[in-house]
Design a protein around this motif. Structure first.
Motif, PDB file in Angstrom:
ATOM      1  N   MET A  76      12.240   6.100  -7.747  1.00 40.74           N
ATOM      2  CA  MET A  76      11.110   5.996  -6.844  1.00 40.74           C
ATOM      3  C   MET A  76      11.637   5.794  -5.422  1.00 40.74           C
ATOM      4  N   ALA A  77      11.013   6.467  -4.487  1.00 40.98           N
ATOM      5  CA  ALA A  77      11.437   6.406  -3.085  1.00 40.98           C
ATOM      6  C   ALA A  77      11.144   5.025  -2.508  1.00 40.98           C
ATOM      7  N   ARG A  78      11.947   4.663  -1.516  1.00 44.55           N
ATOM      8  CA  ARG A  78      11.793   3.364  -0.860  1.00 44.55           C
ATOM      9  C   ARG A  78      11.485   3.558   0.624  1.00 44.55           C
ATOM     10  N   ALA A  79      10.807   2.596   1.172  1.00 49.34           N
ATOM     11  CA  ALA A  79      10.454   2.650   2.595  1.00 49.34           C
ATOM     12  C   ALA A  79      11.700   2.406   3.436  1.00 49.34           C
ATOM     13  N   PRO A  80      12.019   3.321   4.367  1.00 48.84           N
ATOM     14  CA  PRO A  80      13.197   3.134   5.211  1.00 48.84           C
ATOM     15  C   PRO A  80      13.026   2.014   6.233  1.00 48.84           C
ATOM     16  N   GLU A  81      11.771   1.718   6.572  1.00 50.62           N
ATOM     17  CA  GLU A  81      11.499   0.616   7.493  1.00 50.62           C
ATOM     18  C   GLU A  81      10.098   0.079   7.222  1.00 50.62           C
ATOM     19  N   THR A  82       9.860  -1.148   7.633  1.00 51.47           N
ATOM     20  CA  THR A  82       8.544  -1.753   7.441  1.00 51.47           C
ATOM     21  C   THR A  82       7.536  -1.033   8.318  1.00 51.47           C
ATOM     22  N   GLY A  83       6.401  -0.701   7.723  1.00 50.86           N
ATOM     23  CA  GLY A  83       5.391  -0.022   8.517  1.00 50.86           C
ATOM     24  C   GLY A  83       4.195   0.423   7.703  1.00 50.86           C
ATOM     25  N   PHE A  84       3.253   1.011   8.422  1.00 55.95           N
ATOM     26  CA  PHE A  84       2.102   1.619   7.780  1.00 55.95           C
ATOM     27  C   PHE A  84       2.503   3.016   7.326  1.00 55.95           C
ATOM     28  N   TYR A  85       2.190   3.358   6.077  1.00 55.57           N
ATOM     29  CA  TYR A  85       2.492   4.672   5.526  1.00 55.57           C
ATOM     30  C   TYR A  85       1.197   5.263   4.974  1.00 55.57           C
ATOM     31  N   PHE A  86       1.055   6.577   5.145  1.00 47.33           N
ATOM     32  CA  PHE A  86      -0.161   7.272   4.719  1.00 47.33           C
ATOM     33  C   PHE A  86       0.203   8.368   3.734  1.00 47.33           C
ATOM     34  N   GLU A  87      -0.571   8.434   2.663  1.00 52.38           N
ATOM     35  CA  GLU A  87      -0.403   9.503   1.680  1.00 52.38           C
ATOM     36  C   GLU A  87      -1.633  10.390   1.817  1.00 52.38           C
ATOM     37  N   PRO A  88      -1.480  11.596   2.391  1.00 52.39           N
ATOM     38  CA  PRO A  88      -2.643  12.408   2.763  1.00 52.39           C
ATOM     39  C   PRO A  88      -3.438  12.978   1.591  1.00 52.39           C
ATOM     40  N   MET A  89      -2.812  13.219   0.457  1.00 50.15           N
ATOM     41  CA  MET A  89      -3.554  13.819  -0.666  1.00 50.15           C
ATOM     42  C   MET A  89      -4.595  12.849  -1.214  1.00 50.15           C
ATOM     43  N   ALA A  90      -4.190  11.596  -1.393  1.00 45.90           N
ATOM     44  CA  ALA A  90      -5.127  10.593  -1.922  1.00 45.90           C
ATOM     45  C   ALA A  90      -5.782   9.796  -0.803  1.00 45.90           C
ATOM     46  N   GLU A  91      -5.387  10.082   0.436  1.00 45.89           N
ATOM     47  CA  GLU A  91      -5.883   9.366   1.611  1.00 45.89           C
ATOM     48  C   GLU A  91      -5.750   7.853   1.432  1.00 45.89           C
ATOM     49  N   ARG A  92      -4.494   7.439   1.225  1.00 49.63           N
ATOM     50  CA  ARG A  92      -4.189   6.015   1.065  1.00 49.63           C
ATOM     51  C   ARG A  92      -3.340   5.562   2.240  1.00 49.63           C
ATOM     52  N   LEU A  93      -3.708   4.455   2.834  1.00 52.67           N
ATOM     53  CA  LEU A  93      -2.955   3.840   3.921  1.00 52.67           C
ATOM     54  C   LEU A  93      -2.431   2.506   3.403  1.00 52.67           C
ATOM     55  N   VAL A  94      -1.096   2.361   3.429  1.00 50.26           N
ATOM     56  CA  VAL A  94      -0.468   1.186   2.821  1.00 50.26           C
ATOM     57  C   VAL A  94       0.525   0.584   3.807  1.00 50.26           C
ATOM     58  N   LEU A  95       0.590  -0.740   3.816  1.00 49.68           N
ATOM     59  CA  LEU A  95       1.619  -1.444   4.576  1.00 49.68           C
ATOM     60  C   LEU A  95       2.751  -1.742   3.599  1.00 49.68           C
ATOM     61  N   VAL A  96       3.926  -1.168   3.869  1.00 49.12           N
ATOM     62  CA  VAL A  96       5.064  -1.312   2.964  1.00 49.12           C
ATOM     63  C   VAL A  96       6.217  -1.977   3.710  1.00 49.12           C
ATOM     64  N   VAL A  97       6.876  -2.912   3.038  1.00 50.96           N
ATOM     65  CA  VAL A  97       8.017  -3.631   3.617  1.00 50.96           C
ATOM     66  C   VAL A  97       9.280  -2.805   3.407  1.00 50.96           C
ATOM     67  N   GLU A  98      10.180  -2.857   4.372  1.00 51.72           N
ATOM     68  CA  GLU A  98      11.434  -2.108   4.311  1.00 51.72           C
ATOM     69  C   GLU A  98      12.166  -2.363   2.998  1.00 51.72           C
TER      70      GLU A  98
END
Length: 151
Positions: free
Chosen positions: A1-23
């Protein structure tokens, strides 16, 4: 599973999900996630507006910012990564195939190849160098004299 390269807001456009993920944390799904912004510089409301700007048709009011707060999963993931890193270090350390006896033999051969100068020869060289010293000498003059002596 992919990991967040840095802390930030990430968006998945297909499911239209906005998530805050820690680095270093894994993304919630294996889908493609786009970095939206840094939570230090951007509020959740601004992140929703940024998603609506970058992806036409996305309704910023319908987006909810998800916070991944599954602490137990994060701890398990961190422990698993540390164990994998430790196993990798051990594996790499055992891959080193050093023949220490050969290395010690080479060191001894190098040590005995160049005979150690006698005390008298060392003292004579120091006395000779001291005779050449002059208190008015500059570093440049000493370097020039040493170059001439070498030739």
């Amino acid at each position: 599973m992919a990991r967040a390269p840095e802390t930030g807001f990430y968006f998945e456009p297909m499911a239209e999900r906005l998530v805050l993920v820690v680095e270093g944390s894994p993304f919630p799904t294996d889908d493609h996630w786009a970095y939206v912004g840094d939570p230090i510089e951007m509020s959740p409301e601004l992140a929703r507006l940024e998603c609506a700007t970058r992806w036409p048709g996305v309704d910023p009011d319908a987006l909810e910012v998800e916070f991944d707060l599954d602490f137990e999963r994060a701890v398990e993931e961190s422990e698993r990564r540390q164990a994998e890193n430790a196993a990798g270090l051990v594996r790499r350390a055992t891959e080193l195939d050093l023949d220490l006896d050969l290395l010690f033999a080479q060191a001894e051969a190098l040590r005995s190849a160049a005979p150690e100068p006698s005390r008298e020869a060392t003292r004579a060289a120091l006395d000779q160098a001291a005779e050449k010293l002059d208190s008015a000498d500059t570093i440049g003059a000493a370097i020039a004299r040493a170059a001439k002596d070498k030739d």
